[in-house]
Design an enzyme around this catalytic site. Sequence first.
Site, PDB file in Angstrom:
ATOM      1  N   SER A  26       0.739  -0.935  -0.219  1.00 42.88           N
ATOM      2  CA  SER A  26      -0.034  -0.153   0.303  1.00 42.88           C
ATOM      3  C   SER A  26       0.822   1.456   0.075  1.00 42.88           C
ATOM      4  CB  SER A  26      -0.890   0.335   1.042  1.00 42.88           C
ATOM      5  OG  SER A  26      -2.391   0.598   1.381  1.00 42.88           O
ATOM      6  N   ASP A  30      -5.520  -3.981  -2.814  1.00 46.15           N
ATOM      7  CA  ASP A  30      -4.751  -3.624  -1.515  1.00 46.15           C
ATOM      8  C   ASP A  30      -3.838  -4.490  -0.864  1.00 46.15           C
ATOM      9  OD1 ASP A  30      -3.409  -2.539   1.216  1.00 46.15           O
ATOM     10  OD2 ASP A  30      -4.536  -0.672   0.201  1.00 46.15           O
TER      11      ASP A  30
END
Length: 617
Positions: free
Chosen positions: A367, A481
């Site tokens: 991320s 993610d």
Amino acid sequence: MDCKRDERSTMTDSTAGPLQALWHDVDGDQRKILIALLERLAKLPLFASLGYALRSALIEQMQWLSMSAGSVLFVQDGPPDALYVLLHGRLTVSRHDGEGNERSLGCIEPGGTVGEHALMADEPRSTTVRVMRDSELLCLPRAGYEHLLNAHPLAMHEMAKLALRGSSSSRERPVLPRCFAVLPAHRGVDAMALAQRMAHAMGVDPQLALVTQDQANRQGAGWFSERESRAPNLLYVGNDDAQWRERCLRQSDWALIVANAGNPPNTQRELWPTLATGKHLPQHLVLLHGGEPGAGSTRPWRDAFSHTRDQHHIRNDADIARMVRRLQGRALGLVLSGGGARGFAHIGVVRALREAGLEIDYVAGASIGAIMGAGIAADWSLARTLAIYRRGFVRSNPLSDWTLPLVALRRGHKVASLLRGAHGETEIEDLPIPFFCVSSDLTEGRLRVHDSGALWRALRASCAIPGLLPPVFHDGHILVDGGVIDNLPVAQMHRRMVGAIVAVDVGGDFRLATDLEEAWTPPWWQVLPELWGTHRRPGLAALVLRAGMVSSDAATRQQRRMSHAVFQPPLASIDLLAWKSFDRAVKLGYHDTVERLANEPDLLARLRAVQRTPISG
């Protein structure tokens, strides 16, 4: 009395000969050789308890084996027909699991024994042992062992108990290379100059470390072992001679294929394609650059040398030092977690680590940690890093492109533009410092590791917070993610390097809290006054972002335990979406790391020691 060869082995280039005849030849150098073997056996744990007479009897039952690199000594589940003592060279040990995957267990170096457990327990081989370099061994076949057992039952019984408790070959450890073949991929490559610079980075006198064709002509395995005993590492410098290049491979643990990156690979690999020797060796591509690697410039080289495991970009001496640390098992890997705007603290942590004298050799992230890590892997200066990320996150909120929430609350166009603007068409393979990031593959329900391909797309996938940013659709897969499955991919770093791993966790302590008591949302005219009141009502974006991290919290705790050091700056005052807190987060990361390194000098000393000395092996 011949040592049996497993029919599934590839011992095609080996020779064997009995020692009994030599033992009774009391004339000359042969007698000296056998006396030296007796002295060597006396120093080995397996034979140390045997008296001189029994060791002499043992020698009479042994055979001398000479085996070439790439041969197989024995295979897993094969018959327990002999034990072996390695005199010169190197062996590797591996084991297959029930699904057919092969796992390396370590190596056997001169003086080590292998095969004794299976022989004495009369059980099938539990491992496969391969010859990594040209090697010379002593072999005690089953018939010889049984003869000694009948003649000397008490002594051989004690030796068997020692073997069954655990021999020197049973210890698992990384197989760290000591000997390297430095081979030009095409004419015009100065392999000698690179080898000399590598020797300096290893801290070894080039006069001891470098082995050339003129020095090694017509030398036997003993000469190479003696040469290795004088230096911790040897660099076999290849040239245009095919036979010498083959000898370099047969004496090495690792092959480095060196090319001038500025030349087109389709016409500049004339020295390599016909070489079959060395296929069993790990092979890395070393690309020499006159400047920065160009976007997309690495892929053609990797395609041309598809058998290589990895690549090293060499621009300067710092890159050579980094390559050497990776090869010697003393690299420092940096793993950065997700955590929204808190991830800006990664910049401050890295600044403090570098000011403390630590060099970063491998980078990974999830991320926002992936986005910050890409700048580190691109070898950006601190000033450039601050300028690019301040412009992208503070002056232009990347999550401000709201859209009709068909797939997500935001379009994701601004994030993609930010990443593409920062990195252009650079591919992950082009980064001067090795890098990977992770995303969560919803198609296959597993973690996806991105270590090749378009950098901007991999970063966009790694930060695609479900519900907040749309997924990345690529090659038939739906990617979101990485923090959904693994917010701190330390285990993935362990699989890629040997050394120390430093983890920075900026999201592990985040907690959403409220003082409200409700099971449904009140009408909007009641909620609006609360937004300016005293109640704590988490926003939709924060809820979505935190929900994407919760499932990997347990994995993150496990990953922290696998790290050699974990830094967790005090970021409780910074919300996950507080982009305007950029400078404050950077400062908190920097000052917390500086303070911790000052208060824990042993921690800093351990990390520095790893980069000076291999962590294992």
